[in-house]
Scaffold this motif. Structure first.
Motif, PDB file in Angstrom:
ATOM      1  N   ARG A  52       0.830  -1.199   0.000  1.00 12.76           N
ATOM      2  CA  ARG A  52       0.000   0.000   0.000  1.00 12.76           C
ATOM      3  C   ARG A  52       0.869   1.255   0.000  1.00 12.76           C
ATOM      4  N   LEU A  53       0.308   2.313  -0.551  1.00 12.57           N
ATOM      5  CA  LEU A  53       0.981   3.605  -0.566  1.00 12.57           C
ATOM      6  C   LEU A  53       0.124   4.627   0.168  1.00 12.57           C
ATOM      7  N   ASN A  54       0.802   5.512   0.878  1.00 12.79           N
ATOM      8  CA  ASN A  54       0.101   6.627   1.506  1.00 12.79           C
ATOM      9  C   ASN A  54       1.120   7.728   1.781  1.00 12.79           C
ATOM     10  N   TYR A  55       0.715   8.757   2.519  1.00  8.01           N
ATOM     11  CA  TYR A  55       1.533   9.966   2.598  1.00  8.01           C
ATOM     12  C   TYR A  55       1.849  10.351   4.040  1.00  8.01           C
TER      13      TYR A  55
ATOM     14  N   ASN B 260       2.842  13.479   4.799  1.00 10.86           N
ATOM     15  CA  ASN B 260       2.496  14.897   4.988  1.00 10.86           C
ATOM     16  C   ASN B 260       1.022  15.125   4.666  1.00 10.86           C
ATOM     17  N   ALA B 261       0.185  14.198   5.127  1.00 10.09           N
ATOM     18  CA  ALA B 261      -1.223  14.197   4.746  1.00 10.09           C
ATOM     19  C   ALA B 261      -1.953  15.483   5.136  1.00 10.09           C
ATOM     20  N   ARG B 262      -1.553  16.108   6.208  1.00 12.65           N
ATOM     21  CA  ARG B 262      -2.323  17.238   6.734  1.00 12.65           C
ATOM     22  C   ARG B 262      -1.690  18.594   6.416  1.00 12.65           C
ATOM     23  N   GLU B 263      -0.839  18.637   5.400  1.00 16.69           N
ATOM     24  CA  GLU B 263      -0.116  19.872   5.115  1.00 16.69           C
ATOM     25  C   GLU B 263      -1.015  20.938   4.498  1.00 16.69           C
ATOM     26  N   ASN B 264      -1.869  20.577   3.570  1.00 12.07           N
ATOM     27  CA  ASN B 264      -2.830  21.524   2.997  1.00 12.07           C
ATOM     28  C   ASN B 264      -4.007  20.739   2.425  1.00 12.07           C
ATOM     29  N   TRP B 265      -4.932  21.452   1.777  1.00 12.45           N
ATOM     30  CA  TRP B 265      -6.129  20.787   1.252  1.00 12.45           C
ATOM     31  C   TRP B 265      -5.762  19.714   0.232  1.00 12.45           C
ATOM     32  N   LEU B 266      -4.822  20.010  -0.651  1.00  8.59           N
ATOM     33  CA  LEU B 266      -4.467  19.061  -1.698  1.00  8.59           C
ATOM     34  C   LEU B 266      -3.870  17.780  -1.121  1.00  8.59           C
ATOM     35  N   THR B 267      -3.001  17.908  -0.133  1.00  9.30           N
ATOM     36  CA  THR B 267      -2.403  16.706   0.458  1.00  9.30           C
ATOM     37  C   THR B 267      -3.459  15.876   1.188  1.00  9.30           C
ATOM     38  N   ARG B 268      -4.441  16.545   1.790  1.00  7.79           N
ATOM     39  CA  ARG B 268      -5.527  15.804   2.441  1.00  7.79           C
ATOM     40  C   ARG B 268      -6.334  15.017   1.408  1.00  7.79           C
ATOM     41  N   MET B 269      -6.659  15.670   0.291  1.00  8.99           N
ATOM     42  CA  MET B 269      -7.446  14.993  -0.736  1.00  8.99           C
ATOM     43  C   MET B 269      -6.647  13.871  -1.396  1.00  8.99           C
ATOM     44  N   PHE B 270      -5.377  14.110  -1.602  1.00  9.01           N
ATOM     45  CA  PHE B 270      -4.506  13.082  -2.182  1.00  9.01           C
ATOM     46  C   PHE B 270      -4.442  11.870  -1.248  1.00  9.01           C
ATOM     47  N   THR B 271      -4.391  12.121   0.041  1.00 14.47           N
ATOM     48  CA  THR B 271      -4.357  11.036   1.024  1.00 14.47           C
ATOM     49  C   THR B 271      -5.660  10.265   1.036  1.00 14.47           C
ATOM     50  N   LEU B 272      -6.786  10.971   0.966  1.00 10.27           N
ATOM     51  CA  LEU B 272      -8.079  10.289   0.901  1.00 10.27           C
ATOM     52  C   LEU B 272      -8.168   9.435  -0.366  1.00 10.27           C
ATOM     53  N   ASP B 273      -7.671   9.965  -1.470  1.00  9.52           N
ATOM     54  CA  ASP B 273      -7.669   9.250  -2.745  1.00  9.52           C
ATOM     55  C   ASP B 273      -6.869   7.960  -2.637  1.00  9.52           C
ATOM     56  N   TYR B 274      -5.664   8.051  -2.097  1.00  8.28           N
ATOM     57  CA  TYR B 274      -4.813   6.865  -1.973  1.00  8.28           C
ATOM     58  C   TYR B 274      -5.350   5.879  -0.952  1.00  8.28           C
TER      59      TYR B 274
ATOM     60  N   VAL C  26      -1.215 -11.246  -9.184  1.00  4.38           N
ATOM     61  CA  VAL C  26      -0.709 -10.126  -8.391  1.00  4.38           C
ATOM     62  C   VAL C  26      -1.419 -10.132  -7.048  1.00  4.38           C
ATOM     63  N   GLY C  27      -0.655 -10.110  -5.968  1.00  5.06           N
ATOM     64  CA  GLY C  27      -1.238 -10.060  -4.629  1.00  5.06           C
ATOM     65  C   GLY C  27      -1.092  -8.680  -4.018  1.00  5.06           C
ATOM     66  N   VAL C  28      -1.888  -8.419  -2.997  1.00  2.00           N
ATOM     67  CA  VAL C  28      -1.854  -7.148  -2.272  1.00  2.00           C
ATOM     68  C   VAL C  28      -1.719  -7.462  -0.796  1.00  2.00           C
ATOM     69  N   ILE C  29      -0.793  -6.806  -0.102  1.00  2.00           N
ATOM     70  CA  ILE C  29      -0.623  -7.063   1.327  1.00  2.00           C
ATOM     71  C   ILE C  29      -0.685  -5.765   2.131  1.00  2.00           C
ATOM     72  N   ASP C  30      -0.883  -5.949   3.415  1.00  2.00           N
ATOM     73  CA  ASP C  30      -1.058  -4.835   4.345  1.00  2.00           C
ATOM     74  C   ASP C  30       0.300  -4.374   4.877  1.00  2.00           C
ATOM     75  N   SER C  31       1.023  -3.677   4.009  1.00  2.00           N
ATOM     76  CA  SER C  31       2.272  -3.032   4.418  1.00  2.00           C
ATOM     77  C   SER C  31       2.360  -1.740   3.633  1.00  2.00           C
ATOM     78  N   THR C  32       2.681  -0.653   4.313  1.00  2.00           N
ATOM     79  CA  THR C  32       2.569   0.662   3.684  1.00  2.00           C
ATOM     80  C   THR C  32       3.935   1.294   3.443  1.00  2.00           C
ATOM     81  N   THR C  33       4.038   1.933   2.294  1.00  2.00           N
ATOM     82  CA  THR C  33       5.163   2.821   2.000  1.00  2.00           C
ATOM     83  C   THR C  33       4.631   4.243   2.010  1.00  2.00           C
ATOM     84  N   PHE C  34       5.275   5.092   2.772  1.00  2.00           N
ATOM     85  CA  PHE C  34       4.827   6.476   2.881  1.00  2.00           C
ATOM     86  C   PHE C  34       5.657   7.358   1.953  1.00  2.00           C
ATOM     87  N   GLU C  35       4.945   8.240   1.244  1.00  2.00           N
ATOM     88  CA  GLU C  35       5.568   9.128   0.274  1.00  2.00           C
ATOM     89  C   GLU C  35       5.249  10.576   0.620  1.00  2.00           C
TER      90      GLU C  35
END
Length: 629
Positions: free
Chosen positions: A365-368, A370-384, A444-453
């Motif tokens: 999984r991918l996520n962020y 700096n999720a709470r930095e501004n409106w765009l990062t919040r929306m990008f985080t919700l999207d991911y 292709v499998g999906v697992i519960d491990s996150t990389t933060f970007e």
């Protein structure tokens, strides 16, 4: 397990010559035993002595000459007579011939290498010692043209139907021509009926898209609970000595500022550093990033791969080139600013152990961060959060082809090479490869491990990034719809529907949104009478359902997406997702324009713009300095 005699002798030599302290030698020997690697491998994963010092002593220990292949260039024509993969795997390269005697340079002197050299090159040889960097650079120089060509054209030449080099094939041009002709003829002779038919088609498409995403979230929400626990349990029991060699590709371009973050994140992995084969993949003209990497004085497990200049200049082309010099059993791609969870590689190894034998890739999984930095990062985080935490597990559960994310996809090396890796003409090469793997019979499998970007903090930068992704989805749709019967036979009915809605729906919704928004605006301003001729009552009701229930459902799904991570403070921001859709539409039309006029252009995303990045760089730089002992 005991340390082998060779490692003991080399350790004693280094201690006697004052190149290692007793504490360093003890620590290195313990790691060699624990990791089940040679002492030399451990020392390459530490910065206690330089590569020149280490290989000077190795040459003395084995009573072999030491050669510097930068100052004494190898015979490129001679090297090209032999198999580059074999030489890369064995780190034994013929560098010259004199009086009929081959000179073989190796970075792994010892009995096993001697046997390989005699079996491959004969007994009448002279063996010398060279550093692995010198050998790798000699191979890259000798096979520069061949590997550069293969990195660009291997897939297009071997499996052209799966390559995006040809944007639209003649049959697709014919289909597009017939559809447009039918549409124009319909407008000319039966405009009302034609518009009603199109309206029905688009309305049904929207309805299917909404319902499919809702099913994915419903199925994906609980899809991984039991498997995640089993994978985590096995990962915790894995012994370092049993772990395979893992290649880490980090393609970068003009991103010197995030290098310290990258190296810190890779050192923080809960994986033996000596079993990591880390390739920092750089364009050969990117002197700024190359110089920055050199100045970091990295451990010898880090290698800089310089990609020859050629077109298209894309990330997949760079990865294809670096793949030729990779030595792991598994391979993962990380972006420069990525911070994977420390146990990710072990979880992936455990996931491969527990998965069917045809599993070729594990997507994390991918996520962020700096999720709470501004409106765009919040929306990008919700999207991911919606995409990776809920939808991709749903695709896996339903057996639908999974479009891979751009990073943290882990591959079996043999399958990756078998399929000619990534398509350098597709600017969303990861999504394309996920579909191609499924068509070729792999899973292709999906697992519960996150990389933060780092989430994009700038709207123009975000549009550049998203337009490239959408253009790649358009390319992927065109490539894999060329043979519809083959697609259906290889992935099934559910797979085709998923492909249509998940790949096609991703860019079609962005392109069609303005049309429906315009119709809604006309209805609000002028009343229902203006549009009623084109909206028979059943179509009108279905359109209203899409408008109210469909969009409401997507807003709801966006709001619940962060609950899985307990980021409940982000949920209210889901109400503003309509603004995010407007940006998606802008990116989609930019993508369509580029697909027509500049299909292979790689729109560069700038990283390091977040206010968090400076702190991350400072912390990583301090840690790097402190790790030098």
């Amino acid at each position: 397990m005991l340390l082998d005699a060779e490692s003991e002798a080399i350790g004693t030599l280094l201690l006697e010559r004052g190149l290692l302290s007793p504490d360093q030698l003890d620590a290195a020997e313990e790691l060699a035993i624990s990791w089940n690697v040679s002492l030399v491998k451990v020392l390459q994963a530490r910065r206690w002595l330089t590569s020149a010092q280490l290989y000077t002593q190795l040459a003395l220990h084995y009573d072999l000459p030491l050669i510097n292949l930068v100052e004494n260039r190898a015979d490129d024509a001679l090297i090209r007579k032999y198999d580059p993969r074999m030489m890369n795997d064995q780190m034994a390269v013929p560098i010259g011939v004199k009086d009929g005697v081959l000179t073989i340079a190796t970075s792994r002197p010892g009995p096993a290498t001697l046997l390989h050299i005699q079996d491959t090159y004969g007994r009448d040889v002279e063996i010398v010692v060279a550093s692995p960097f010198d050998l790798s650079w000699s191979l890259q120089r000798a096979f520069r043209e061949q590997h550069s060509h293969e990195a660009v054209f291997a897939l297009a030449e071997i499996d052209p139907e799966m390559s995006a080099q040809q944007v639209v094939t003649p049959p697709q041009v014919l289909v597009i021509y017939l559809v447009l002709s039918a549409f124009l003829l319909g407008l000319a002779f039966a405009p009302v009926v034609t518009l009603i038919v199109i309206n029905v088609f688009l309305t049904l498409f929207y309805t299917g898209n909404f319902l499919f995403k809702a099913i994915l979230v419903w199925v994906g929400g609980a899809a991984q609970e039991s498997s995640s626990q089993a994978i985590a349990a096995e990962a915790a029991l894995l012994r370092d000595e049993d772990l395979p060699v893992y290649t880490v590709l980090v393609p970068m371009f003009r991103e010197p500022e995030v290098l310290p973050i990258l190296t810190k994140a890779l050192r923080d992995l809960d994986y033996p550093l000596a079993k990591l084969d880390i390739k920092i993949v750089l364009e050969e003209g990117d002197h700024e990033t190359i110089d920055a990497a050199r100045k970091l004085d990295l451990e010898a497990v880090f290698e800089i791969i310089r990609v020859p200049a050629s077109h298209p200049q894309t990330k997949p082309k760079a990865c294809n080139f670096a793949l030729r010099y990779s030595q792991g059993d598994f391979l993962v791609i990380f972006d420069a600013e990525d911070k994977p969870e420390p146990d990710q590689l072990k979880k992936v190894v455990a996931a491969f152990n527990q998965s069917p034998k045809n599993t070729a890739c594990i997507q994390c999984r991918l996520n962020y961060y700096n999720a709470r930095e501004n409106w765009l990062t919040r929306m990008f985080t919700l999207d991911y959060s919606l995409w990776f935490d809920l939808m991709l597990p749903g695709l896996e559960r339903l057996g639908v082809p999974i479009p891979l994310g751009g990073t943290s996809n882990h591959f079996r090396m043999d399958v990756l090479r078998e399929l000619n890796a990534w398509d350098p003409f597709n600017v969303t090469e990861d999504a394309d490869l996920g579909i191609r793997l499924t068509q070729k019979g792999y899973r292709v499998g999906v697992i519960d491990s996150t990389t933060f970007e780092e989430a994009n903090v700038s709207i123009p930068n975000w549009i550049r990034q998203r337009s490239r992704w959408v253009k790649g989805y358009m390319q992927t749709f065109l490539v894999h719809s060329r043979r519809p019967v083959h697609l259906w036979r290889s992935i099934g009915t559910a797979g085709v529907l998923g492909f249509l809605f998940f790949i096609g729906g991703t860019f079609m919704s962005g392109l069609l949104n303005p049309l429906f928004w315009t119709i809604f605006g006309i209805w609000m301003v002028f009343g229902a009478d203006v549009i009623s001729p084109y909206f028979p009552l059943p179509v009108l009701y279905l359109s209203l359902l899409n408008l109210l229930a469909g969009n409401g459902l997507l807003i709801y799904l966006t709001m619940v997406a962060p609950f899985r991570r307990r980021w409940t403070d982000l949920a209210p921001w889901g109400i503003t997702v309509v603004g995010y859709w407007v940006l998606m539409t802008i990116a989609s039309y930019k993508a369509l324009s580029q697909l027509i006029f500049n299909p292979f252009y790689w729109e560069k995303t700038e990283h390091g713009l977040s206010k968090f990045t400076a702190d991350e760089v400072a912390e990583a730089s301090l840690e790097a300095e402190g790790s030098v002992r």
